[in-house]
Every structure is written in C-alpha cells, then in structure tokens.
Design a protein around this motif. Sequence first.
Motif, PDB file in Angstrom:
ATOM      1  N   PRO A 274       0.791  -1.247   0.000  1.00 27.63           N
ATOM      2  CA  PRO A 274       0.000   0.000   0.000  1.00 27.63           C
ATOM      3  C   PRO A 274       0.816   1.286   0.000  1.00 27.63           C
ATOM      4  CG  PRO A 274      -0.210  -1.167   2.094  1.00 27.63           C
ATOM      5  CD  PRO A 274       0.433  -2.110   1.144  1.00 27.63           C
ATOM      6  N   LEU A 275       1.844   1.373   0.809  1.00 32.16           N
ATOM      7  CA  LEU A 275       2.608   2.624   0.880  1.00 32.16           C
ATOM      8  C   LEU A 275       3.400   2.853  -0.405  1.00 32.16           C
ATOM      9  CD1 LEU A 275       3.853   2.463   4.591  1.00 32.16           C
ATOM     10  CD2 LEU A 275       1.851   3.642   3.655  1.00 32.16           C
ATOM     11  N   LEU A 276       3.902   1.785  -0.998  1.00 31.51           N
ATOM     12  CA  LEU A 276       4.602   1.914  -2.281  1.00 31.51           C
ATOM     13  C   LEU A 276       3.630   2.319  -3.376  1.00 31.51           C
ATOM     14  CD1 LEU A 276       7.111   1.668  -4.040  1.00 31.51           C
ATOM     15  CD2 LEU A 276       6.620  -0.791  -4.274  1.00 31.51           C
ATOM     16  N   LEU A 277       2.419   1.764  -3.354  1.00 32.50           N
ATOM     17  CA  LEU A 277       1.418   2.151  -4.355  1.00 32.50           C
ATOM     18  C   LEU A 277       1.095   3.636  -4.233  1.00 32.50           C
ATOM     19  CD1 LEU A 277      -0.472   1.206  -6.620  1.00 32.50           C
ATOM     20  CD2 LEU A 277      -2.194   0.690  -4.872  1.00 32.50           C
ATOM     21  N   CYS A 278       1.012   4.145  -3.010  1.00 31.14           N
ATOM     22  CA  CYS A 278       0.788   5.580  -2.801  1.00 31.14           C
ATOM     23  C   CYS A 278       1.955   6.395  -3.351  1.00 31.14           C
ATOM     24  CB  CYS A 278       0.613   5.877  -1.311  1.00 31.14           C
ATOM     25  SG  CYS A 278      -0.953   5.326  -0.607  1.00 31.14           S
TER      26      CYS A 278
ATOM     27  N   TRP B 133      -4.567  15.472   3.204  1.00 31.25           N
ATOM     28  CA  TRP B 133      -5.320  14.932   2.069  1.00 31.25           C
ATOM     29  C   TRP B 133      -4.654  13.684   1.509  1.00 31.25           C
ATOM     30  CZ3 TRP B 133      -3.004  15.406  -2.954  1.00 31.25           C
ATOM     31  CH2 TRP B 133      -3.771  14.856  -3.989  1.00 31.25           C
ATOM     32  N   ALA B 134      -3.332  13.676   1.401  1.00 34.06           N
ATOM     33  CA  ALA B 134      -2.644  12.577   0.733  1.00 34.06           C
ATOM     34  C   ALA B 134      -2.093  11.548   1.723  1.00 34.06           C
ATOM     35  CB  ALA B 134      -1.518  13.125  -0.142  1.00 34.06           C
ATOM     36  N   VAL B 135      -1.168  11.972   2.585  1.00 36.86           N
ATOM     37  CA  VAL B 135      -0.464  11.003   3.428  1.00 36.86           C
ATOM     38  C   VAL B 135      -1.425  10.313   4.392  1.00 36.86           C
ATOM     39  CG1 VAL B 135       1.366  10.669   5.128  1.00 36.86           C
ATOM     40  CG2 VAL B 135       1.720  12.248   3.217  1.00 36.86           C
ATOM     41  N   ILE B 136      -2.223  11.094   5.117  1.00 33.78           N
ATOM     42  CA  ILE B 136      -3.121  10.478   6.098  1.00 33.78           C
ATOM     43  C   ILE B 136      -4.285   9.769   5.408  1.00 33.78           C
ATOM     44  CG2 ILE B 136      -4.681  10.911   8.024  1.00 33.78           C
ATOM     45  CD1 ILE B 136      -2.877  13.178   8.893  1.00 33.78           C
ATOM     46  N   GLN B 137      -4.975  10.490   4.501  1.00 35.97           N
ATOM     47  CA  GLN B 137      -6.148   9.872   3.879  1.00 35.97           C
ATOM     48  C   GLN B 137      -5.786   8.610   3.104  1.00 35.97           C
ATOM     49  OE1 GLN B 137      -9.707  10.650   0.581  1.00 35.97           O
ATOM     50  NE2 GLN B 137      -8.158  12.213   0.911  1.00 35.97           N
ATOM     51  N   PHE B 138      -4.876   8.731   2.146  1.00 34.40           N
ATOM     52  CA  PHE B 138      -4.616   7.598   1.270  1.00 34.40           C
ATOM     53  C   PHE B 138      -3.715   6.554   1.912  1.00 34.40           C
ATOM     54  CE2 PHE B 138      -5.693  11.011  -1.818  1.00 34.40           C
ATOM     55  CZ  PHE B 138      -6.866  10.429  -2.272  1.00 34.40           C
ATOM     56  N   GLY B 139      -2.820   6.977   2.800  1.00 29.71           N
ATOM     57  CA  GLY B 139      -2.006   5.996   3.514  1.00 29.71           C
ATOM     58  C   GLY B 139      -2.872   5.044   4.308  1.00 29.71           C
ATOM     59  N   PHE B 140      -3.838   5.589   5.039  1.00 32.64           N
ATOM     60  CA  PHE B 140      -4.734   4.745   5.828  1.00 32.64           C
ATOM     61  C   PHE B 140      -5.725   3.993   4.949  1.00 32.64           C
ATOM     62  CE2 PHE B 140      -3.500   7.511   9.481  1.00 32.64           C
ATOM     63  CZ  PHE B 140      -3.116   6.495  10.356  1.00 32.64           C
ATOM     64  N   LEU B 141      -6.267   4.650   3.919  1.00 33.10           N
ATOM     65  CA  LEU B 141      -7.248   3.994   3.052  1.00 33.10           C
ATOM     66  C   LEU B 141      -6.639   2.799   2.329  1.00 33.10           C
ATOM     67  CD1 LEU B 141      -9.988   3.810   1.618  1.00 33.10           C
ATOM     68  CD2 LEU B 141      -9.111   5.457  -0.066  1.00 33.10           C
ATOM     69  N   PHE B 142      -5.481   2.982   1.715  1.00 31.89           N
ATOM     70  CA  PHE B 142      -4.842   1.889   0.985  1.00 31.89           C
ATOM     71  C   PHE B 142      -4.500   0.748   1.947  1.00 31.89           C
ATOM     72  CE2 PHE B 142      -3.165   3.818  -3.224  1.00 31.89           C
ATOM     73  CZ  PHE B 142      -4.282   4.623  -3.326  1.00 31.89           C
TER      74      PHE B 142
ATOM     75  N   PRO C  17       3.966  14.260  -0.232  1.00 30.27           N
ATOM     76  CA  PRO C  17       3.494  12.879  -0.105  1.00 30.27           C
ATOM     77  C   PRO C  17       4.309  11.877  -0.908  1.00 30.27           C
ATOM     78  CG  PRO C  17       1.648  14.366  -0.377  1.00 30.27           C
ATOM     79  CD  PRO C  17       2.880  15.189  -0.594  1.00 30.27           C
ATOM     80  N   MET C  18       4.733  12.266  -2.104  1.00 31.95           N
ATOM     81  CA  MET C  18       5.563  11.383  -2.925  1.00 31.95           C
ATOM     82  C   MET C  18       6.820  10.971  -2.154  1.00 31.95           C
ATOM     83  SD  MET C  18       7.489  12.388  -6.501  1.00 31.95           S
ATOM     84  CE  MET C  18       8.440  13.689  -5.635  1.00 31.95           C
ATOM     85  N   VAL C  19       7.495  11.960  -1.550  1.00 31.90           N
ATOM     86  CA  VAL C  19       8.718  11.688  -0.789  1.00 31.90           C
ATOM     87  C   VAL C  19       8.400  10.932   0.500  1.00 31.90           C
ATOM     88  CG1 VAL C  19      10.675  12.746   0.402  1.00 31.90           C
ATOM     89  CG2 VAL C  19       9.853  13.722  -1.763  1.00 31.90           C
ATOM     90  N   ALA C  20       7.365  11.372   1.208  1.00 32.62           N
ATOM     91  CA  ALA C  20       7.005  10.748   2.482  1.00 32.62           C
ATOM     92  C   ALA C  20       6.639   9.276   2.301  1.00 32.62           C
ATOM     93  CB  ALA C  20       5.843  11.506   3.124  1.00 32.62           C
ATOM     94  N   PHE C  21       5.853   8.981   1.275  1.00 32.05           N
ATOM     95  CA  PHE C  21       5.459   7.589   1.049  1.00 32.05           C
ATOM     96  C   PHE C  21       6.646   6.723   0.630  1.00 32.05           C
ATOM     97  CE2 PHE C  21       0.882   8.973   0.480  1.00 32.05           C
ATOM     98  CZ  PHE C  21       0.407   8.240   1.546  1.00 32.05           C
ATOM     99  N   ALA C  22       7.571   7.301  -0.126  1.00 36.01           N
ATOM    100  CA  ALA C  22       8.763   6.538  -0.508  1.00 36.01           C
ATOM    101  C   ALA C  22       9.574   6.154   0.728  1.00 36.01           C
ATOM    102  CB  ALA C  22       9.613   7.354  -1.478  1.00 36.01           C
ATOM    103  N   ILE C  23       9.738   7.111   1.635  1.00 40.47           N
ATOM    104  CA  ILE C  23      10.489   6.846   2.871  1.00 40.47           C
ATOM    105  C   ILE C  23       9.750   5.842   3.750  1.00 40.47           C
ATOM    106  CG2 ILE C  23      11.331   7.885   5.016  1.00 40.47           C
ATOM    107  CD1 ILE C  23      11.802  10.473   3.407  1.00 40.47           C
ATOM    108  N   LEU C  24       8.435   6.055   3.926  1.00 36.30           N
ATOM    109  CA  LEU C  24       7.643   5.156   4.764  1.00 36.30           C
ATOM    110  C   LEU C  24       7.610   3.736   4.189  1.00 36.30           C
ATOM    111  CD1 LEU C  24       4.616   7.482   5.624  1.00 36.30           C
ATOM    112  CD2 LEU C  24       6.332   6.616   7.225  1.00 36.30           C
TER     113      LEU C  24
END
Length: 300
Positions: free
Chosen positions: A32-36, A68-77, A183-190
């Motif tokens: 999920p986090l990689l997909l984000c 909008w991106a990190v919290i919403q989509f991180g948790f949703l995915f 979000p692009m950078v944050a999700f890559a790191i996470l």
Amino acid sequence: MPLRDIALALIIVVIWGFNFVVIKWGLQGVPPLLLCALRFLAVVFPAIFFVKRPQVPLSDIVLYGMTWAVIQFGFLFSAIQVGMPAGLASVVLQCQAFFTLLFAAAMLREHWRATQLAGLTVATVGLWLIGSAHGQSMALLGFLLTICGAVGWGFSNVVVRRMSQRVQSVDMLAFVIWASILPMVAFAILSLWLEGPVRVTTALVNLSGVSIFAVLYLAYAATIVGYGLWTGLLKRYPANSVAPFSLLVPWIGLLSASLLLDEQLVGQQWVGSLLLMGGLVLNVFGAKVMTWLRLGPDAA
C-alpha cells in the motif's frame, strides 16, 4: 446546469467511484505505501514542469499534502490491504463530511445547524452498525483505518476552506499537483522503512500490467482529470449545486465492487450504509428542506 456539465459531473462520479476497485487491483502486486508513492510520483511528474506553483502559503501546501494525501490515502490503501471491502470503504470514507464539520467548528469557529447535528447522529448510528458487523466480510482493523483516512480528508477540507478565506483565487489543480510533492517523498520513505527494501524492490521489478494501470488511473484519472473537471465545475457553479453529485460516489463504488470484485455486503452493513448516506443527505439538503417547509418553495 446544462446537460453537458451534468454529464461531466457524472463522469467524475464514475471515475471516483471506480477508483476503489482500482486500488484493490493495484494492491494485488504492490504494497500500500509503495502504491501511494508511485501514485504521487505519477501526479508530480511531468506535470510539475508545466504547472506553476500556486500563490498560496507554503504551509498550506505542506499541510494539505500531509492530510489529504499522506493520512487519507495511507490509511485507506492500508485498510483495503488488510481486508476492508473496496465498496464498503467508498461508503465509510464519506464520514469525512462530519469530520470536516468538527474541525471547522474547532478551527474556524463555524456554527452547526440543527440539521447537521441530526445528520451526524444518523450517520454515527450507521457507522456503528457497519463497524459492529466486523468479521462478516470485513476486518475491524480495516474499518478503523478507513475512519482514520476520513479524518485526514476532513482536516484537509478545512485547510482548503481556511486558505480560501485568505487567498482570493486558487488554481486547485495546480495546488493538488504541488501538494503531491511531499506525499511522494514521504510515502517513498515510509515504504522503505515499514515495507522494507526487499519487498519494495521485488514489487518494482515484478510490476504487472494491472499494477501499472492502477498507478496511472489513480494518478491521471482519479487525481488530475477528476480534480481538473471538478474544480472547473466549482468555478462555474455554486458549491451547493456541484457538491451533491459526490453523494453518488459511494453507490458507484458499491456497484463496481459488486460487479468486478464479487463483494457482497451483509444485511447489517447495508442498513449501516443507508443510514450513513442518509445522514450525509440530511447534512447537505436538510437546511434547504427546512427553509422550504417554513417559508415555501420561493424562499429555498
């Protein structure tokens, strides 16, 4: 609203409703986090080279991107990954409207109307029914993660509302593209941290056609095309003429998930979904109906 623009609104509804099925497909081969991360990479590039940064405070761009991106989509995915049905997620996520009201009251001192309180009450009962049906085609963790995603979406709505009070005109499509950088950078790191380099590398090396389609759909159809058309409608018509179309999104989500993923809700989940959506309808239309009842059609 002319028929052409009604058709555009319905196209957006279909794009956003089908979005939940696409997330489910994408998660079959990508964590999920990689997909984000891939989604927002595709949103940012190459658009960032052609779209000027909107003239808004950097703090608004950062805060919107995180909520909008990190919290919403991180948790949703993550919710869909651990067992939340895609169609049901499209319904539960709509409780963001009530988190918006809560945050707006706390941060912007906006007052609630009686119909909004009534809508919140009805929707809360619906959420309770959906959540208490966990184990019946739905994981409790997935339900709770979806609620967390709705919290992020609700907070981001207040960020935009507060920004619009200080900045007269904002190109929201440009705002979304620039807000996608963090979000692009944050999700890559996470993703590297929580999902691990081995899992990330394996997923990237073995990207399937379905996964690539999911990334492109989420980035271009759901984000760029969807938001581009939506903000265009909001510029031409009052928000109360456009926003009600979003109430159709969960029904497209439920229908597409039923047809394409063979997801079926149990009776209690259907009742909860109907109550949740009824609460949203009451929130959107309740004040207008009450005015009509008191003063007649001309006053509404």
